[in-house]
Design a protein around this motif. Structure first.
Motif, short mmCIF file in Angstrom:
data_model
loop_
_atom_site.label_atom_id
_atom_site.label_comp_id
_atom_site.label_asym_id
_atom_site.label_seq_id
_atom_site.Cartn_x
_atom_site.Cartn_y
_atom_site.Cartn_z
N PHE A 1 19.41 -43.42 -18.60
CA PHE A 1 19.69 -44.10 -19.86
C PHE A 1 20.86 -43.44 -20.60
CE2 PHE A 1 18.92 -44.25 -24.48
CZ PHE A 1 19.07 -45.61 -24.68
N LEU A 2 20.86 -42.12 -20.65
CA LEU A 2 21.96 -41.41 -21.32
C LEU A 2 23.29 -41.68 -20.62
CD1 LEU A 2 20.31 -37.96 -22.16
CD2 LEU A 2 20.93 -39.77 -23.75
N GLY A 3 23.26 -41.68 -19.29
CA GLY A 3 24.48 -41.93 -18.54
C GLY A 3 25.05 -43.31 -18.81
N ILE A 4 24.18 -44.31 -18.82
CA ILE A 4 24.61 -45.68 -19.09
C ILE A 4 25.20 -45.80 -20.49
CG2 ILE A 4 23.78 -48.03 -19.48
CD1 ILE A 4 21.88 -47.65 -17.15
N GLU A 5 24.56 -45.16 -21.46
CA GLU A 5 25.05 -45.24 -22.83
C GLU A 5 26.39 -44.54 -23.00
OE1 GLU A 5 23.65 -47.07 -25.70
OE2 GLU A 5 23.26 -47.89 -23.72
N ILE A 6 26.54 -43.37 -22.40
CA ILE A 6 27.81 -42.65 -22.50
C ILE A 6 28.93 -43.47 -21.88
CG2 ILE A 6 29.07 -40.59 -21.72
CD1 ILE A 6 26.40 -39.07 -21.92
N LEU A 7 28.65 -44.08 -20.74
CA LEU A 7 29.65 -44.91 -20.08
C LEU A 7 29.95 -46.17 -20.89
CD1 LEU A 7 31.39 -45.69 -17.59
CD2 LEU A 7 29.33 -46.68 -16.59
N SER A 8 28.91 -46.81 -21.39
CA SER A 8 29.07 -48.11 -22.05
C SER A 8 29.79 -48.00 -23.38
CB SER A 8 27.70 -48.77 -22.25
OG SER A 8 27.06 -49.00 -21.02
N ILE A 9 29.45 -47.00 -24.18
CA ILE A 9 30.06 -46.89 -25.51
C ILE A 9 31.57 -46.73 -25.39
CG2 ILE A 9 30.25 -45.39 -27.54
CD1 ILE A 9 27.22 -44.91 -27.27
N GLY A 10 32.00 -45.91 -24.42
CA GLY A 10 33.44 -45.77 -24.19
C GLY A 10 34.08 -47.09 -23.79
N PHE B 1 2.04 -52.84 -15.72
CA PHE B 1 3.10 -52.13 -16.42
C PHE B 1 4.21 -51.71 -15.45
CE2 PHE B 1 -0.73 -51.33 -18.97
CZ PHE B 1 -0.29 -51.77 -20.20
N PHE B 2 3.81 -51.33 -14.26
CA PHE B 2 4.76 -50.92 -13.22
C PHE B 2 5.65 -52.09 -12.83
CE2 PHE B 2 5.59 -48.97 -8.90
CZ PHE B 2 6.19 -47.83 -9.40
N TRP B 3 5.06 -53.27 -12.66
CA TRP B 3 5.83 -54.46 -12.29
C TRP B 3 6.78 -54.86 -13.42
CZ3 TRP B 3 0.64 -57.09 -10.68
CH2 TRP B 3 0.26 -56.61 -9.42
N ILE B 4 6.27 -54.83 -14.65
CA ILE B 4 7.12 -55.18 -15.79
C ILE B 4 8.29 -54.19 -15.90
CG2 ILE B 4 7.22 -55.40 -18.31
CD1 ILE B 4 4.28 -56.30 -18.21
N GLY B 5 7.98 -52.91 -15.74
CA GLY B 5 9.03 -51.89 -15.80
C GLY B 5 10.09 -52.11 -14.75
N CYS B 6 9.68 -52.44 -13.52
CA CYS B 6 10.63 -52.70 -12.44
C CYS B 6 11.53 -53.88 -12.80
CB CYS B 6 9.87 -52.99 -11.15
SG CYS B 6 10.92 -53.44 -9.75
N THR B 7 10.95 -54.95 -13.30
CA THR B 7 11.71 -56.15 -13.63
C THR B 7 12.74 -55.88 -14.72
OG1 THR B 7 9.81 -57.54 -13.07
CG2 THR B 7 11.55 -58.55 -14.39
N LEU B 8 12.31 -55.22 -15.79
CA LEU B 8 13.21 -54.98 -16.93
C LEU B 8 14.31 -53.98 -16.59
CD1 LEU B 8 10.64 -54.95 -19.88
CD2 LEU B 8 12.04 -56.84 -19.03
N LEU C 1 16.55 -52.49 -20.77
CA LEU C 1 16.41 -51.35 -19.87
C LEU C 1 15.48 -50.29 -20.44
CD1 LEU C 1 17.38 -49.66 -17.38
CD2 LEU C 1 19.20 -48.79 -18.85
N LEU C 2 15.64 -49.99 -21.72
CA LEU C 2 14.82 -48.96 -22.36
C LEU C 2 13.35 -49.39 -22.40
CD1 LEU C 2 15.11 -46.20 -23.66
CD2 LEU C 2 15.45 -47.32 -25.85
N PHE C 3 13.12 -50.66 -22.66
CA PHE C 3 11.74 -51.16 -22.66
C PHE C 3 11.14 -51.04 -21.26
CE2 PHE C 3 8.66 -54.85 -23.22
CZ PHE C 3 7.75 -54.08 -23.93
N GLY C 4 11.97 -51.31 -20.23
CA GLY C 4 11.50 -51.15 -18.85
C GLY C 4 11.15 -49.70 -18.53
N ILE C 5 11.97 -48.77 -19.02
CA ILE C 5 11.68 -47.35 -18.80
C ILE C 5 10.36 -46.96 -19.49
CG2 ILE C 5 12.49 -45.01 -19.34
CD1 ILE C 5 15.35 -46.02 -18.99
N ALA C 6 10.13 -47.52 -20.67
CA ALA C 6 8.87 -47.26 -21.39
C ALA C 6 7.67 -47.78 -20.59
CB ALA C 6 8.91 -47.90 -22.77
N MET C 7 7.81 -48.97 -19.98
CA MET C 7 6.74 -49.52 -19.16
C MET C 7 6.49 -48.65 -17.92
SD MET C 7 5.44 -52.32 -20.50
CE MET C 7 5.55 -51.36 -22.01
#
Length: 458
Positions: free
Chosen positions: A118-127, A187-194, A159-165
Motif C-alpha cells: 500500500f505504501l509503495g502504491i501511494e508513493i508511486l501514485s502521488i508523484g 472475508f478472504f474472498w472479498i479481500g482477494c476481489t478488492l 485496495l485498502l478495504f481489500g487489505i482490511a478484509m
C-alpha cells in the motif's frame, strides 16, 4: 534495499539542486543519481535478505525487475533532455518526483507485507498525479491530472478495504500467511476481489481502464511514457506476488476473474484502438491490450509466469519508450493552438526528411504488434505457450484474433510515415537522443533474434 535508500536520499538532494543558478546541472546530476541507484542494486545479488521487520524481501528476482524499472526510467529521462521541450520553471522538482516515485515502484516489487504494498502504491501514485499535470498551461493536462487523482483515490480506497478484509480473515498482513478457519473464508474472498481490483486499476486492465486514454493524452508525453512502462512493470510483479502468495490456496476463485479481465482487455483495447486518431490515445488502448496479454501469463504455468512477465515487460518497455520518444521529438515541430500536434497524421511523409525516426518508429510498432524478429513477437509467443500448457485455448484464440486487429492500427502510423508527400521538416536530434533511440531499437531487434539472452534468467 540499497536503491530504495539511494533514491530516497537523491530525491531530496535533487530538490535542493533547484536553488542552483545553473539549471542545466540538474539533468546530468539526476541521471547520475539513477545510475548510482542501478549500480548499488546489484550489491545484494545472490545475497537474499529480509528488511524492515521482514516487510520487504530482496532477492535476485526483485533485483532484476528493479533493474528493468530503473533502466526504463533512465532511458525516458534521457529523452527529456532536461525537460527542455516544456517550459518548466523548476525542473528539479520533476526530477525529484520521478526519483521518489521510483521508490514506490521498487517497494511494489519487493514487499512481503500488504501494508508495504500500500505504501509503495501511494508513493508511486502521488508523484504520478503531480507529473500528469506538470504542464500547467495545458488545460487538458490539468483535467487529466484531476481525473487520475480522483479515480486513483477511489481505487486506493478499494485496495485498502481489500487489505482490511485479508487481515480480518488471516489475522496478519504477511502475504505468505494462509487462511486457517473456514469461518473467515468470505472475508478472504472479498479481500482477494478488492485487492485485485485496486491493482488492476494501476495497470489499466479492463474494465478498470477508463482513466488511461484521457490521462495518456493529457499528460506530457515524457511522463506518459513513464507511466506506461515503469508503472506496468511494477504493477504486474505486485499482482503476481499477491495472487501466488496470499491467494495461492484459492486459485479456483480468482482464475475466472483474471479470465474475464484478459478477454475484456484484449477485445476493448484492440477494438477501441482502431478508431483512434490521436497517437497517444491509440497507445493508451494498446496499453490496455498488452495488460490483457500479461494477465494471460498469470494463467499459465506458475514456474514460467514470472519469467514470461519479465521478458514481456522488457519487450513492451523498449518499444513503448521508442514510440513515445519519436512522438515527443516530432510533435514539437508542429504546434497547433499552442500545443504539440499528436495525431496519427503527424507522421505523414516522415520518411522524406527523417529516415532514422521513421525506421525506429516502424520497428517499435512492429514489436508492439508482435511481428517476428522483434522482441514483441517472442513476448506473445511465451504467453501463448504458457497459456496453452494450462489449457486456456479459448483465450488464446481471442488473443490471436485481437493480435490481427492490432496489426491494422499499428500499421497506420507506419504507412502514413512512408507516404511520398511533403512531411515534417528535418528534426534535429541531439547525440544523446539518437543514442537512446538506437539502443532501444537495437534491444528490440536483438531480443527478437536471441530471446534467450534474458529469458533464461528465470
Amino acid at each position: 534495499m540499497y536503491p530504495i535508500i539511494a533514491l530516497s536520499i537523491s530525491g531530496l538532494l535533487t530538490l535542493f539542486l533547484g536553488f542552483l543558478d545553473n539549471k542545466k546541472l540538474v539533468f546530468p546530476i539526476s541521471i547520475l543519481f539513477l545510475v548510482i541507484a542501478l549500480g548499488v542494486s546489484f550489491v545484494d545479488w545472490n545475497a537474499p535478505g529480509l528488511y524492515f521487520s521482514e516487510m520487504m524481501a530482496i532477492n535476485n528476482e526483485t533485483i532484476i525487475f528493479g533493474a528493468i524499472i530503473l533502466v526504463s526510467a533512465i532511458l525516458i529521462l534521457c529523452l527529456s533532455e532536461g525537460f527542455n521541450d516544456i517550459e518548466f520553471s523548476q525542473p528539479a522538482e520533476y526530477f525529484a518526483l520521478v526519483q521518489l516515485s521510483l521508490v514506490g515502484a521498487l517497494m511494489m516489487i519487493s514487499f512481503e507485507n500488504l501494508l508495504m504494498l500500500f505504501l509503495g502504491i501511494e508513493i508511486l501514485s502521488i508523484g504520478l498525479y503531480v507529473l500528469t499535470g506538470a504542464d500547467k498551461r495545458n488545460l487538458r493536462g490539468n483535467e487529466a491530472a484531476i481525473k487520475y487523482f480522483l479515480m486513483g483515490a477511489f481505487a486506493t480506497g478499494i485496495l485498502l478495504f481489500g487489505i482490511a478484509m485479508f487481515y480480518g480473515a488471516v489475522g496478519s498482513f504477511n502475504i505468505h500467511v494462509s487462511v486457517i478457519d473456514d469461518t473467515y473464508m468470505p472475508f478472504f474472498w472479498i479481500g482477494c476481489t478488492l485487492i485485485l481490483i485496486g491493482l488492476t486499476f494501476k495497470i489499466s486492465a479492463a474494465p478498470f481502464h477508463f482513466w488511461s486514454p484521457d490521462v495518456y493524452e493529457g499528460a506530457p508525453t515524457i511522463f506518459t511514457a513513464y507511466m506506461a512502462t515503469v508503472v506496468k512493470t511494477a504493477g504486474f510483479v505486485a499482482i503476481f506476488k499477491v495472487l501466488y502468495s496470499s491467494f495461492s490456496t484459492i486459485t479456483e476463485f480468482w482464475t475466472p476473474m483474471i479470465v474475464i479481465m484478459v478477454g475484456a482487455s484484449l477485445i476493448i483495447g484492440n477494438v477501441f484502438a482502431v478508431t483512434q486518431d490521436s497517437f497517444k490515445r491509440l497507445m493508451a488502448y494498446s496499453s490496455v491490450s498488452h495488460a490483457g496479454f500479461m494477465l494471460l501469463a498469470l494463467l499459465g504455468d506458475n514456474e514460467n509466469a514470472l519469467g514470461t512477465i519479465m521478458f514481456y515487460s522488457v519487450a513492451y518497455s523498449l518499444a513503448t519508450i521508442t514510440a513515445f520518444g519519436v512522438l515527443m521529438k516530432v510533435s514539437k515541430h508542429r504546434i497547433e493552438k499552442g500545443r504539440p500536434y499528436e495525431k496519427n497524421d503527424l507522421f505523414e511523409g516522415l520518411i522524406k526528411n527523417n529516415g532514422f525516426l521513421t525506421g525506429v518508429l516502424a520497428i517499435a510498432l512492429l514489436s508492439l504488434a508482435g511481428i517476428p524478429l522483434t522482441a514483441g513477437f517472442w513476448g506473445k509467443f511465451f504467453v501463448f505457450r504458457d497459456a496453452a500448457a494450462s489449457g486456456n485455448f479459448v483465450l488464446i484464440v481471442i488473443a490471436v484474433l485481437m493480435s490481427a486487429v492490432a496489426v491494422y492500427y499499428y500499421f497506420k502510423p507506419i504507412i502514413l510515415s512512408m507516404k511520398k508527400t511533403e512531411g515534417v521538416e528535418t528534426v534535429i536530434l541531439s547525440p544523446l537522443v539518437k543514442l537512446i533511440l538506437a539502443l532501444t531499437t537495437c534491444g528490440t531487434i536483438v531480443l527478437g533474434i536471441f530471446p534467450n539472452l534474458i529469458r533464461s534468467i528465470f
